[in-house]
Design a protein around this motif. Structure first.
Motif, PDB file in Angstrom:
ATOM      1  N   LEU A 276       0.843  -1.200   0.000  1.00 35.15           N
ATOM      2  CA  LEU A 276       0.000   0.000   0.000  1.00 35.15           C
ATOM      3  C   LEU A 276       0.877   1.248   0.000  1.00 35.15           C
ATOM      4  O   LEU A 276       1.617   1.499   0.958  1.00 35.15           O
ATOM      5  N   ILE A 277       0.794   2.036  -1.079  1.00 32.10           N
ATOM      6  CA  ILE A 277       1.697   3.181  -1.212  1.00 32.10           C
ATOM      7  C   ILE A 277       0.956   4.520  -1.285  1.00 32.10           C
ATOM      8  O   ILE A 277       1.543   5.537  -1.621  1.00 32.10           O
ATOM      9  N   GLY A 278      -0.341   4.537  -0.978  1.00 27.23           N
ATOM     10  CA  GLY A 278      -1.065   5.801  -0.978  1.00 27.23           C
ATOM     11  C   GLY A 278      -2.523   5.619  -1.324  1.00 27.23           C
ATOM     12  O   GLY A 278      -3.050   4.502  -1.361  1.00 27.23           O
ATOM     13  N   GLY A 279      -3.179   6.733  -1.588  1.00 33.88           N
ATOM     14  CA  GLY A 279      -4.587   6.685  -1.941  1.00 33.88           C
ATOM     15  C   GLY A 279      -5.139   8.073  -2.180  1.00 33.88           C
ATOM     16  O   GLY A 279      -4.404   9.078  -2.142  1.00 33.88           O
ATOM     17  N   ARG A 280      -6.438   8.132  -2.404  1.00 31.54           N
ATOM     18  CA  ARG A 280      -7.086   9.412  -2.692  1.00 31.54           C
ATOM     19  C   ARG A 280      -8.556   9.322  -2.305  1.00 31.54           C
ATOM     20  O   ARG A 280      -9.193   8.271  -2.492  1.00 31.54           O
ATOM     21  N   VAL A 281      -9.106  10.423  -1.809  1.00 34.27           N
ATOM     22  CA  VAL A 281     -10.524  10.490  -1.445  1.00 34.27           C
ATOM     23  C   VAL A 281     -11.245  11.436  -2.397  1.00 34.27           C
ATOM     24  O   VAL A 281     -10.758  12.537  -2.697  1.00 34.27           O
ATOM     25  N   GLY A 282     -12.385  11.005  -2.898  1.00 32.03           N
ATOM     26  CA  GLY A 282     -13.234  11.840  -3.739  1.00 32.03           C
ATOM     27  C   GLY A 282     -14.682  11.658  -3.334  1.00 32.03           C
ATOM     28  O   GLY A 282     -15.035  10.714  -2.618  1.00 32.03           O
ATOM     29  N   PHE A 283     -15.541  12.575  -3.792  1.00 37.71           N
ATOM     30  CA  PHE A 283     -16.953  12.526  -3.421  1.00 37.71           C
ATOM     31  C   PHE A 283     -17.808  12.507  -4.686  1.00 37.71           C
ATOM     32  O   PHE A 283     -17.886  13.499  -5.416  1.00 37.71           O
ATOM     33  N   ARG A 284     -18.399  11.365  -4.954  1.00 39.97           N
ATOM     34  CA  ARG A 284     -19.272  11.232  -6.119  1.00 39.97           C
ATOM     35  C   ARG A 284     -20.567  11.995  -5.891  1.00 39.97           C
ATOM     36  O   ARG A 284     -21.028  12.142  -4.758  1.00 39.97           O
ATOM     37  N   CYS A 285     -21.159  12.432  -6.971  1.00 42.66           N
ATOM     38  CA  CYS A 285     -22.472  13.081  -6.921  1.00 42.66           C
ATOM     39  C   CYS A 285     -23.435  12.202  -7.708  1.00 42.66           C
ATOM     40  O   CYS A 285     -23.277  12.026  -8.919  1.00 42.66           O
ATOM     41  N   THR A 286     -24.422  11.606  -7.026  1.00 44.13           N
ATOM     42  CA  THR A 286     -25.339  10.681  -7.683  1.00 44.13           C
ATOM     43  C   THR A 286     -26.784  11.146  -7.530  1.00 44.13           C
ATOM     44  O   THR A 286     -27.095  12.050  -6.742  1.00 44.13           O
ATOM     45  N   THR A 287     -27.670  10.506  -8.278  1.00 50.77           N
ATOM     46  CA  THR A 287     -29.095  10.848  -8.271  1.00 50.77           C
ATOM     47  C   THR A 287     -29.912   9.628  -7.854  1.00 50.77           C
ATOM     48  O   THR A 287     -29.409   8.498  -7.853  1.00 50.77           O
TER      49      THR A 287
END
Length: 704
Positions: free
Chosen positions: A585-596
């Motif tokens: 495990l060398i890292g990561g990223r957080v994002g926020f999807r927008c769904t309907t």
């Protein structure tokens, strides 16, 4: 030439190619109709005479600014489209855009089309362009675009009587082609003429009879002079003339629309008036139009690009920069899941969007940013395997689009042992969303700036976008594409989106098995790029934590077990042994999807919610009481959001739809698909379900 029914359920199916005989001179003859595709004397010159000359197109194009829309019945060999394209190249005003819509029931195979292309050497370069984008033989709408030439083709593979009800206007010129009425009587029926009338009268106005040579009048030309066609066109409101035919054909018909049969009933006199609004479809001078797009993620960048390519000057704004939100992931799978149940519209949208997206990726990204290495959707569980089996039993697609693989075949495709077989999308792959966004904005008509928008207001005929630094920007159109932040900019509008947190995990390629295709199980994983693999993402509703969480990395690592024995062993080791985990495990990223709520995006005009409630308030008490009123919308204010985790596929098609509506062009999607992504679809549903009063509408708008 002839046209193919879609299934009654709307499911896209594999179509038949025409049964052809090739004459000694190389020309194709349709055996089912015992009729050649074009004149035995000179098919190219016949097309030029019948369709270009008798629609007055070279002359009209010289002065036309904005989209010029042609609709053709019978794509055949593509000859009419390509000779129109050639003439457009030579004669069109630099601010004119050609949108050619053609219907075909029995599309030629790629091999058949290549053979036909050999007949016309002077069109060889255009045939090459067409062949590069020629779609799979699946029923439905296919969007092909050559923005550098200002040319777009919407190829509708369907029976003409199924296709025409799904088309939008305007139509500025008709190429009424197809085999002769005596050979193809099923096509030349009254519904054909009814829809020609509807589309010719699509809000563009009409002229007095003595002004029929005016550039903007809808014209029509057809090779036949049969009485059934002449009478049908007259009944549809056309002024019809018999003129000399080409070569040995004595007569043909030329016509222009002048509404001789009374006013057309507006579209909002329907069972679903809330899905219609008053559009401005007169030819627009797009060269002088301006647009502001707020949000520089996938939705905003694709919209900005589509508008810029159609001649609009676009200001693109984002407070954080380009692709800094969920669109900033280093890798994303370009893939879709297709349904075999009653979700026909959902499938129709995503299949059209997927094929459109592949074309955009190929056109704009380098080989380092777009890898069409295929996508393997594994039958990782008994439930998923059963779903895939059910899907294959109910629908039929060409293998080049999607094909089943056994466990052994899947292992060979992935270059490592898989736990199961699955469905393989041969043309799919992975792309860099961040690189895609940055490539999209590389256009001279797009001007990006980092800016925070405080308010959007309407002032007379333009929109004003007020910035936090005190500046004010003006434009004819504003498109809000700010995903989960959209409600703060449009606080009085019902946009029932939800935010879903997703965390990616980056794995060291040095410590993972070989992999050369994208894998999908409970998560997705692409082949290594820059010495790492991207795995994920988690799915956390009502979670606004922006920091990486070790627990979510564990969730992602657990999903590795879906892929195969070696991946399962790696997963178990990483979850038990901290040393293995730290190396992997060398890292990561957080994002926020927008769904309907229905998992389809929202793209279209912003509804005036209070006026909308007043218009359809009777339906709150009785849903069958449908007032025939168009949906009240804010002219020139649009949204594009709710793409969830599928933005790489869905954003380009939504951008094309918005660009068509903003510029007054015909649309590249079916009426059913267009209505399925309109912003207004949720408001009435919630009004009727909740039985709200006008005073309670504010609760709906705010999401209460």
């Amino acid at each position: 030439m002839p046209q193919a029914p879609t299934t009654s359920s709307g499911q896209t199916t594999l179509l038949e190619h025409p049964d052809l005989t090739w004459r000694d001179d190389g020309q194709p003859v349709a055996n089912d109709f015992d009729d050649p595709y074009f004149s035995v004397e000179n098919g190219l010159e016949e097309s030029r005479y019948v369709f270009l000359h008798n629609n007055g197109l070279p002359q009209r194009w010289q002065q036309w600014q904005g989209p010029f829309c042609i609709t053709e019945t019978g794509f055949g060999t593509g000859l009419n489209f390509l000779m129109a394209w050639q003439s457009f190249r030579q004669n069109a005003h630099p601010d004119c855009w050609l949108h050619f819509t053609s219907i075909e029931k029995f599309p030629m195979s790629l091999t058949q089309l290549q053979q036909a292309a050999a007949l016309w050497p002077e069109l060889a370069d255009l045939y090459d362009k067409l062949l590069q984008q020629y779609p799979q033989p699946t029923a439905g709408f296919h969007s092909l675009c050559w923005p550098e030439e200002r040319v777009q083709l919407t190829l509708v593979l369907a029976d003409v009587h199924d296709a025409l009800p799904q088309l939008h206007g305007p139509v500025h010129a008709w190429f009424l082609d197809g085999f002769a009425p005596s050979r193809n009587p099923d096509m030349w029926q009254q519904p054909l003429f009814d829809h020609i009338r509807r589309l010719s009268n699509h809000g563009q106005g009409f002229l007095d009879q003595d002004e029929h040579t005016e550039t903007h009048q809808t014209t029509l030309a057809t090779f036949t002079a049969a009485g059934i066609v002449r009478r049908g066109l007259k009944g549809a409101g056309f002024k019809v003339s018999k003129v000399p035919g080409y070569g040995r054909k004595r007569e043909m018909l030329s016509a222009y629309y002048h509404r001789t049969t009374g006013p057309e009933r507006p579209a909002h006199f329907s069972k679903t008036p809330w899905l219609h609004w008053q559009r401005s479809t007169s030819a627009a001078n797009t060269h002088s139009q301006t647009a502001i797009v707020i949000g520089a993620g996938l939705a905003g960048c694709t919209t900005a690009r589509a508008l810029a390519e159609r001649g609009l000057q676009v200001q693109l704004l984002d407070k954080d920069g380009i692709a800094e939100g969920a669109s900033g992931n280093p890798q994303g799978g370009v893939y879709i899941k297709l349904a075999a149940n009653d979700q026909a519209t959902h499938t129709d949208f995503y299949l059209a969007a997927y094929q459109t997206s592949l074309k955009w990726m190929s056109r704009l990204l380098s080989s380092d940013e777009w890898r069409p290495c295929g996508v393997l959707q594994l039958g990782w569980s008994e439930k998923e395997a059963s779903r895939q089996c059910n899907f294959l039993n109910k629908v039929s697609y060409p293998d080049s689009l999607i094909k089943p693989l056994t466990q052994q075949q899947a292992s060979a495709q992935a270059d490592c042992e898989m736990a199961a077989g699955g469905l393989f999308f041969e043309q799919a792959g992975w792309a860099s969303p961040a690189a895609f966004c940055k490539a999209l904005v590389q256009h001279p008509n797009i001007h990006f700036q980092t800016a925070t928008v405080s308010q959007i207001v309407r002032e007379e005929s333009q929109w004003q976008v007020q910035l936090n630094d005190g500046r004010t920007l003006n434009a004819d159109h504003v498109v809000v594409a700010t995903a989960n932040s959209t409600r703060s900019l449009l606080p009085n509008n019902h946009l029932p989106t939800k935010s879903i947190r997703g965390q990616l995990s980056y794995l060291s390629a040095e410590h993972t098995p070989a992999l050369n295709t994208v894998l999908c199980g409970r998560s997705y994983m692409a082949p290594p790029h820059n010495q790492r693999l991207v795995l994920g993402a988690t799915y956390n509703l009502n979670d606004d934590e922006q920091q990486l969480r070790d627990a979510d990395h564990s969730t992602n690592l657990g999903y590795l077990a879906d892929f195969g024995p070696a991946w399962k062993t790696l997963s178990e080791a990483a979850l038990k042994d901290p040393e293995v985990r730290n190396k992997l495990l060398i890292g990561g990223r957080v994002g926020f999807r927008c769904t309907t709520p229905d998992y389809l995006p929202i793209a279209g005009p912003v509804v005036m919610d209070q006026s909308f409630f007043d218009s359809y308030q009777p339906m709150v008490k009785n849903a069958k009481t449908v007032p025939p009123q168009p949906a009240p919308v804010h002219t020139g204010l649009w949204v594009n959001l709710g793409h969830g985790s599928r933005g790489l596929c869905s954003a380009p098609l939504c951008a094309e739809v918005l660009a068509a509506e903003i510029t007054g062009s015909s649309l590249p999607v079916s009426k059913t698909v267009r209505e399925a992504i309109l912003p207004s679809r949720f408001l009435l549903r919630d009004m009727v379900r909740r039985k709200v009063s006008r005073d309670e509408l504010s609760d709906i708008v705010s999401g209460g």
